[in-house]
Design a protein around this motif. Structure first.
Motif, PDB file in Angstrom:
ATOM      1  N   ASN A  48       0.936  -1.215   0.117  1.00  0.00           N
ATOM      2  CA  ASN A  48       0.038   0.003   0.073  1.00  0.00           C
ATOM      3  C   ASN A  48       0.747   1.207   0.011  1.00  0.00           C
ATOM      4  N   THR A  81      -4.164  -1.848   3.720  1.00  0.00           N
ATOM      5  CA  THR A  81      -5.751  -1.687   3.119  1.00  0.00           C
ATOM      6  C   THR A  81      -6.213  -3.086   2.999  1.00  0.00           C
ATOM      7  N   LEU A 112      -6.043  -4.661  -2.953  1.00  0.00           N
ATOM      8  CA  LEU A 112      -5.341  -3.693  -4.059  1.00  0.00           C
ATOM      9  C   LEU A 112      -5.677  -4.624  -5.258  1.00  0.00           C
TER      10      LEU A 112
END
Length: 148
Positions: free
Chosen positions: A52, A62, A65
């Motif tokens: 991230n 997070t 992705l």
């Protein structure tokens, strides 16, 4: 369609075949060519935080992705069309599921669908785009019948 699911966690408590089944469902609903190839990686929180920061410049992990191939995704005859990579951090999904009052499975399913839809051009940069993406996520998940 070729869907590769790999875990970078040891041991991996999740059923990786469930990710593959759902991914194939999404690809079918998005009318992906039969010769499409998708990679899904399951990573720990530390790896997700590193990715991230490296790719988005955002500190901390997070949930998901997506990395599409360079546009356009060209393939020579007989070669698969590489759609890209989806990376998921289950520990982040677990926290989110608890906060939202949903099952971890449903949160992981949503993240996988969300990540794949990004590879098909969906985004959530504007409220209108977010509404379109959320509606598509719901339609894909509503049409999905997981194996018992």
């Amino acid at each position: 369609m070729l869907v590769r699911v790999t875990s970078h966690r040891d041991p991996e408590p999740l059923a990786l075949d469930a990710f593959e089944r759902l991914a194939r469902h999404v690809l079918t609903m998005e009318s992906a060519p039969e010769e499409s190839e998708l990679s899904i990686a399951i990573v720990d929180v530390e790896e997700m935080a590193r990715l991230n920061e490296q790719y988005r410049g955002i500190e901390g992990p997070t949930d998901v992705l997506s990395f599409g191939c360079d546009d356009p995704c060209l393939a020579t005859e007989g070669e698969p069309i590489v759609l890209g990579d989806v990376i998921i951090a289950p520990e982040v999904a677990e926290r989110q599921a608890q906060e939202l009052g949903v099952t971890v499975e449903s949160e992981l399913n949503l993240l996988l669908v969300h990540g794949i839809l990004h590879l098909f051009g969906y985004d959530h940069e504007s409220d209108e785009d977010a509404a379109v993406m959320q509606a598509r996520e719901r339609a894909v998940l509503d049409a999905y019948a997981p194996e018992p």
